[in-house]
Design a protein around this motif. Sequence first.
Motif, short mmCIF file in Angstrom:
data_model
loop_
_atom_site.label_atom_id
_atom_site.label_comp_id
_atom_site.label_asym_id
_atom_site.label_seq_id
_atom_site.Cartn_x
_atom_site.Cartn_y
_atom_site.Cartn_z
N VAL A 269 8.11 -5.49 -2.15
CA VAL A 269 7.72 -4.24 -2.83
C VAL A 269 6.21 -4.19 -3.04
O VAL A 269 5.57 -3.16 -2.80
CB VAL A 269 8.47 -4.12 -4.17
CG1 VAL A 269 7.98 -2.90 -4.95
CG2 VAL A 269 9.97 -4.02 -3.93
N ALA A 270 5.62 -5.30 -3.46
CA ALA A 270 4.17 -5.31 -3.71
C ALA A 270 3.40 -5.07 -2.42
O ALA A 270 2.40 -4.34 -2.41
CB ALA A 270 3.77 -6.65 -4.33
N GLU A 271 3.85 -5.67 -1.31
CA GLU A 271 3.14 -5.49 -0.05
C GLU A 271 3.33 -4.08 0.51
O GLU A 271 2.44 -3.56 1.19
CB GLU A 271 3.61 -6.52 0.96
CG GLU A 271 3.15 -7.93 0.65
CD GLU A 271 3.67 -8.95 1.65
OE1 GLU A 271 3.09 -10.04 1.73
OE2 GLU A 271 4.67 -8.65 2.34
N MET A 272 4.46 -3.47 0.23
CA MET A 272 4.68 -2.11 0.71
C MET A 272 3.88 -1.08 -0.07
O MET A 272 3.43 -0.08 0.50
CB MET A 272 6.17 -1.77 0.61
CG MET A 272 7.03 -2.35 1.72
SD MET A 272 8.74 -1.78 1.61
CE MET A 272 9.38 -2.31 3.20
N LEU A 273 3.70 -1.32 -1.37
CA LEU A 273 3.12 -0.28 -2.21
C LEU A 273 1.65 -0.52 -2.57
O LEU A 273 0.96 0.43 -2.92
CB LEU A 273 3.93 -0.15 -3.51
CG LEU A 273 5.39 0.27 -3.34
CD1 LEU A 273 6.07 0.38 -4.69
CD2 LEU A 273 5.49 1.58 -2.59
N GLY A 274 1.19 -1.76 -2.52
CA GLY A 274 -0.18 -1.98 -2.97
C GLY A 274 -0.98 -2.93 -2.12
O GLY A 274 -2.14 -2.68 -1.79
#
Length: 330
Positions: A269-274
């Motif tokens: 999730v972190a790599e996809m969004l930020g």
Amino acid sequence: MSQRLASSVRFAPSPNVTTVRRAFPLAQTLPWLAGPVWLVAALVTWRAPDADDFPATNDLAVLFAALGVVLLVAAAGRRLSARAPWAIALGVGFGLWEVAQAKLLWLPRPFFGTPQDLLDVFQSDWRKLGDSLLHSLALLAIGYLGGATLGIAVGAGLGRSPRFRYWVRPIMRLIGPLPPVALLPLAFVLIPSSRVAGDALMALAAGFPVAVLTWSGIAAVDPAYYDVARTMGAKQRFLLFHVALPAATPQIFVGLFMGLGASFSMLVVAEMLGVKSGLGFYLQWAQGWAAYPNMYAALLVMSLMCSALMTVLFKLRDHLLNWQKDGLKW
């Protein structure tokens, strides 16, 4: 006489079962079937005409043939008995996938690719995949190891210090159950660096289960152990590091397993969004460009990465807790 006859009948081997086992030595036959299955898949890939101009068809046929030869060598060395059914199933699966998609185009493209497409991604884009894997591992290492260390420290404080437990327990009950994904927008606002924000959220995802289970493990230690250590002059530091934490190690590892799974989810999730790097970012890029074979390749690499890390953690547990290695399986 009748008792002897009954005993001989009772313990005599069944001729039907023996005959069946001799006629169908399945355990000995399966290893020799795995190699030919992959060789047939290689022949179909090479000789059957493709429904479209797919890349790497010849390379895929060579790869299937090489796997078939390797499996035959393994069967000759009697190293394939336990893995033979899976080797056959994978060979049949790849062969059917090749026929259904590359030869007949039964599934809509580009959503469903061919084995050639997947192989072509690893041949042409391996540098970007490898770089994404390294970035994901670095991000995961900092977040997970930091969260696990903090979780063990917090759990030890909760288990051994009533004053620490009085102040920290309400905070844990307030923040700990929150999904770290829900804090993602706030983290990106409060923390200027998206990478640091991702690490912080992964640390939270890993730290909460580790802290709770460390606390539970320490609370379950028999008080008699502390009494015996005190009679021998042990101080609080000794009680913590040589009595409480070793006794709570099985529970700590359960928390580490749970924290690692939560960190995997938060990493993507972190790599996809930020975070603008890593396998999660690669997945989003591939989806945006409708490069579905690249997306499937990234998913495969991510799956292998997570499985390998979980296996390493289980190996570490079995080494440290040798007397309990049969209690928890992976």
